[in-house]
Design a protein around this motif. Structure first.
Motif, PDB file in Angstrom:
ATOM      1  N   MET A   2       0.823  -1.203   0.000  1.00  0.00           N
ATOM      2  CA  MET A   2       0.000   0.000   0.000  1.00  0.00           C
ATOM      3  C   MET A   2       0.863   1.262   0.000  1.00  0.00           C
ATOM      4  O   MET A   2       0.597   2.214  -0.749  1.00  0.00           O
ATOM      5  N   ILE A   3       1.891   1.284   0.833  1.00  0.00           N
ATOM      6  CA  ILE A   3       2.757   2.464   0.918  1.00  0.00           C
ATOM      7  C   ILE A   3       3.388   2.763  -0.434  1.00  0.00           C
ATOM      8  O   ILE A   3       3.315   3.888  -0.948  1.00  0.00           O
ATOM      9  N   GLU A   4       4.027   1.764  -1.028  1.00  0.00           N
ATOM     10  CA  GLU A   4       4.756   2.034  -2.279  1.00  0.00           C
ATOM     11  C   GLU A   4       3.806   2.336  -3.438  1.00  0.00           C
ATOM     12  O   GLU A   4       4.091   3.225  -4.259  1.00  0.00           O
ATOM     13  N   ALA A   5       2.688   1.647  -3.496  1.00  0.00           N
ATOM     14  CA  ALA A   5       1.741   1.913  -4.583  1.00  0.00           C
ATOM     15  C   ALA A   5       1.180   3.321  -4.478  1.00  0.00           C
ATOM     16  O   ALA A   5       1.099   4.058  -5.476  1.00  0.00           O
ATOM     17  N   ASN A   6       0.801   3.720  -3.279  1.00  0.00           N
ATOM     18  CA  ASN A   6       0.228   5.050  -3.090  1.00  0.00           C
ATOM     19  C   ASN A   6       1.235   6.153  -3.390  1.00  0.00           C
ATOM     20  O   ASN A   6       0.922   7.131  -4.086  1.00  0.00           O
ATOM     21  N   VAL A   7       2.440   6.021  -2.850  1.00  0.00           N
ATOM     22  CA  VAL A   7       3.427   7.089  -3.011  1.00  0.00           C
ATOM     23  C   VAL A   7       3.921   7.184  -4.454  1.00  0.00           C
ATOM     24  O   VAL A   7       4.000   8.283  -5.020  1.00  0.00           O
ATOM     25  N   ILE A   8       4.249   6.063  -5.057  1.00  0.00           N
ATOM     26  CA  ILE A   8       4.774   6.097  -6.431  1.00  0.00           C
ATOM     27  C   ILE A   8       3.706   6.603  -7.404  1.00  0.00           C
ATOM     28  O   ILE A   8       3.983   7.441  -8.278  1.00  0.00           O
ATOM     29  N   HIS A   9       2.474   6.130  -7.254  1.00  0.00           N
ATOM     30  CA  HIS A   9       1.417   6.580  -8.163  1.00  0.00           C
ATOM     31  C   HIS A   9       1.109   8.065  -7.968  1.00  0.00           C
ATOM     32  O   HIS A   9       0.968   8.814  -8.946  1.00  0.00           O
ATOM     33  N   ALA A  10       1.025   8.508  -6.722  1.00  0.00           N
ATOM     34  CA  ALA A  10       0.746   9.923  -6.471  1.00  0.00           C
ATOM     35  C   ALA A  10       1.880  10.806  -6.976  1.00  0.00           C
ATOM     36  O   ALA A  10       1.644  11.891  -7.514  1.00  0.00           O
ATOM     37  N   ALA A  11       3.111  10.350  -6.807  1.00  0.00           N
ATOM     38  CA  ALA A  11       4.251  11.113  -7.320  1.00  0.00           C
ATOM     39  C   ALA A  11       4.117  11.298  -8.827  1.00  0.00           C
ATOM     40  O   ALA A  11       4.304  12.404  -9.361  1.00  0.00           O
ATOM     41  N   HIS A  12       3.789  10.231  -9.509  1.00  0.00           N
ATOM     42  CA  HIS A  12       3.609  10.334 -10.964  1.00  0.00           C
ATOM     43  C   HIS A  12       2.468  11.274 -11.329  1.00  0.00           C
ATOM     44  O   HIS A  12       2.630  12.160 -12.192  1.00  0.00           O
ATOM     45  N   LEU A  13       1.312  11.105 -10.701  1.00  0.00           N
ATOM     46  CA  LEU A  13       0.151  11.925 -11.044  1.00  0.00           C
ATOM     47  C   LEU A  13       0.402  13.415 -10.821  1.00  0.00           C
ATOM     48  O   LEU A  13      -0.181  14.255 -11.525  1.00  0.00           O
ATOM     49  N   HIS A  14       1.296  13.748  -9.886  1.00  0.00           N
ATOM     50  CA  HIS A  14       1.542  15.150  -9.561  1.00  0.00           C
ATOM     51  C   HIS A  14       2.891  15.641 -10.073  1.00  0.00           C
ATOM     52  O   HIS A  14       3.451  16.604  -9.558  1.00  0.00           O
ATOM     53  N   GLY A  15       3.379  14.981 -11.107  1.00  0.00           N
ATOM     54  CA  GLY A  15       4.494  15.510 -11.874  1.00  0.00           C
ATOM     55  C   GLY A  15       5.877  15.352 -11.269  1.00  0.00           C
ATOM     56  O   GLY A  15       6.817  16.037 -11.691  1.00  0.00           O
ATOM     57  N   VAL A  16       6.032  14.473 -10.290  1.00  0.00           N
ATOM     58  CA  VAL A  16       7.363  14.245  -9.716  1.00  0.00           C
ATOM     59  C   VAL A  16       8.169  13.386 -10.692  1.00  0.00           C
ATOM     60  O   VAL A  16       7.789  12.246 -10.968  1.00  0.00           O
ATOM     61  N   GLN A  17       9.268  13.921 -11.189  1.00  0.00           N
ATOM     62  CA  GLN A  17      10.061  13.208 -12.177  1.00  0.00           C
ATOM     63  C   GLN A  17      11.093  12.275 -11.550  1.00  0.00           C
ATOM     64  O   GLN A  17      11.455  11.260 -12.146  1.00  0.00           O
ATOM     65  N   LYS A  18      11.566  12.589 -10.342  1.00  0.00           N
ATOM     66  CA  LYS A  18      12.636  11.797  -9.743  1.00  0.00           C
ATOM     67  C   LYS A  18      12.206  11.219  -8.397  1.00  0.00           C
ATOM     68  O   LYS A  18      11.715  11.944  -7.519  1.00  0.00           O
TER      69      LYS A  18
END
Length: 325
Positions: free
Chosen positions: A88-104
């Motif tokens: 849950m932690i990794e799925a939520n953080v990685i997906h949210a990072a992508h959706l909000h434009g985090v490139q790195k």
């Protein structure tokens, strides 16, 4: 390599051993905009909370150090919590990072991702080539999923999401619970208490023959920041689209018996060390091939003897309170 000290950096899991070490490292390097969020303010297993957090923060880089971790006993006792919470932690953080434009983003995994009987030292290519160690299989599968999440967002969306796989970690901020901690803090506490009590012996799980590699958490933090900021071209030269993770370790291992003897010397315990071979040993050997990290310009600096001594002073002799949870 230049560090992006003007970037807005989110360290997920900043109160844990690894996350707090990364924060210390970033501050020492001059980073001025480090974002953190305590668990009571941001539940990383809650998708809505994580999405709202990223929407409000304008993050540039993410260090994903948050995880549910523990030793053999904890992994055996709470397998559902270990796989569910980490997924849950990794799925939520990685997906949210992508959706909000985090490139790195840098995802922190574990050397337990490799097969139980992988050739030693274990190279990055050993991933998914054999059966996992049963005692920590749920945790390992969750960490493998994190690697594949990063690879998938890179492949489909052109993100620069990297993964670092550390060996066994120890150092400031560790968990010293006698049952739910990893081998160094559990043994250190047991030997320390035996010395204080004048106990004639200390019983240690397993035969003492398995070999393990240990890395000080401050070295891990330095590696994480280094791998985050090494150029995309250099990183790509050491990886490939479906093998994007980098091992982080010392390249040197010791037996559990040798570790226990070193700890007894550090603590000043004169009693006997008794090994209970009826208890599980876990993987026979876990030594990482760290050639990729070294070619990228990083190498561990803190030796095991030095690290054990400083960790013992910090946890037991300098008035610091132990982390029991």
């Amino acid at each position: 390599m230049q560090h992006a000290i003007d970037q807005r950096v989110f360290v997920a899991g900043h109160r844990g051993m690894v996350g707090s070490a990364i924060v210390r490292c970033l501050r020492a390097l001059g980073y001025r905009d480090i974002v953190t969020a305590p668990r009571d303010a941001l539940d990383l297993t809650d998708q809505r909370q994580v999405a709202a957090f990223f929407a409000a923060q304008s993050i540039d880089q993410v260090y994903l150090a948050a995880a549910k971790v523990g030793g053999i006993h904890a992994n055996n006792t709470y397998p559902a919590e270990f796989i569910h919470q980490n997924l849950m932690i990794e799925a939520n953080v990685i997906h949210a990072a992508h959706l909000h434009g985090v490139q790195k983003l840098l995802f922190l995994g574990s050397s337990c991702i490799y097969p139980k009987l992988a050739a030693q030292p274990m190279t990055e290519e050993a991933l998914l080539t054999g059966l996992l160690e049963p005692t920590n299989e749920p945790y390992a599968i969750a960490k493998i999923a994190g690697i594949k999440l990063c690879e998938s967002y890179n492949r489909q969306y052109g993100r620069d999401y990297r993964s670092a796989m550390p060996t066994n970690l120890y150092g400031p901020g560790d968990n010293y619970h006698p049952e739910n901690s990893h081998v160094i803090p559990a043994l250190m506490r047991r030997v320390h208490e035996a010395r204080l009590a004048g106990a004639p012996e200390v019983v240690i799980w397993g035969s003492g023959t398995p070999r393990r590699e240990f890395l000080h958490v401050d070295d891990m933090a330095a590696a994480a920041v280094h791998l985050m900021n090494v150029s995309a071209a250099a990183y790509a030269a050491e990886t490939r689209p479906m093998c994007s993770h980098i091992n982080v370790g010392t390249g040197v291992d010791v037996t559990i018996r040798e570790l226990a003897e070193s700890l007894a010397q550090v603590v000043g315990y004169p009693g006997r060390l008794v090994f209970d071979s009826t208890k599980p040993d876990g993987t026979p050997r876990k030594l990482l091939d760290v050639a990729r990290a070294e070619r990228l310009g990083w190498r561990a600096r803190i030796g095991l003897a030095e690290g054990l001594a400083s960790t013992y002073r910090e946890a037991f002799l300098d008035g610091a309170s132990l982390r029991l949870g």
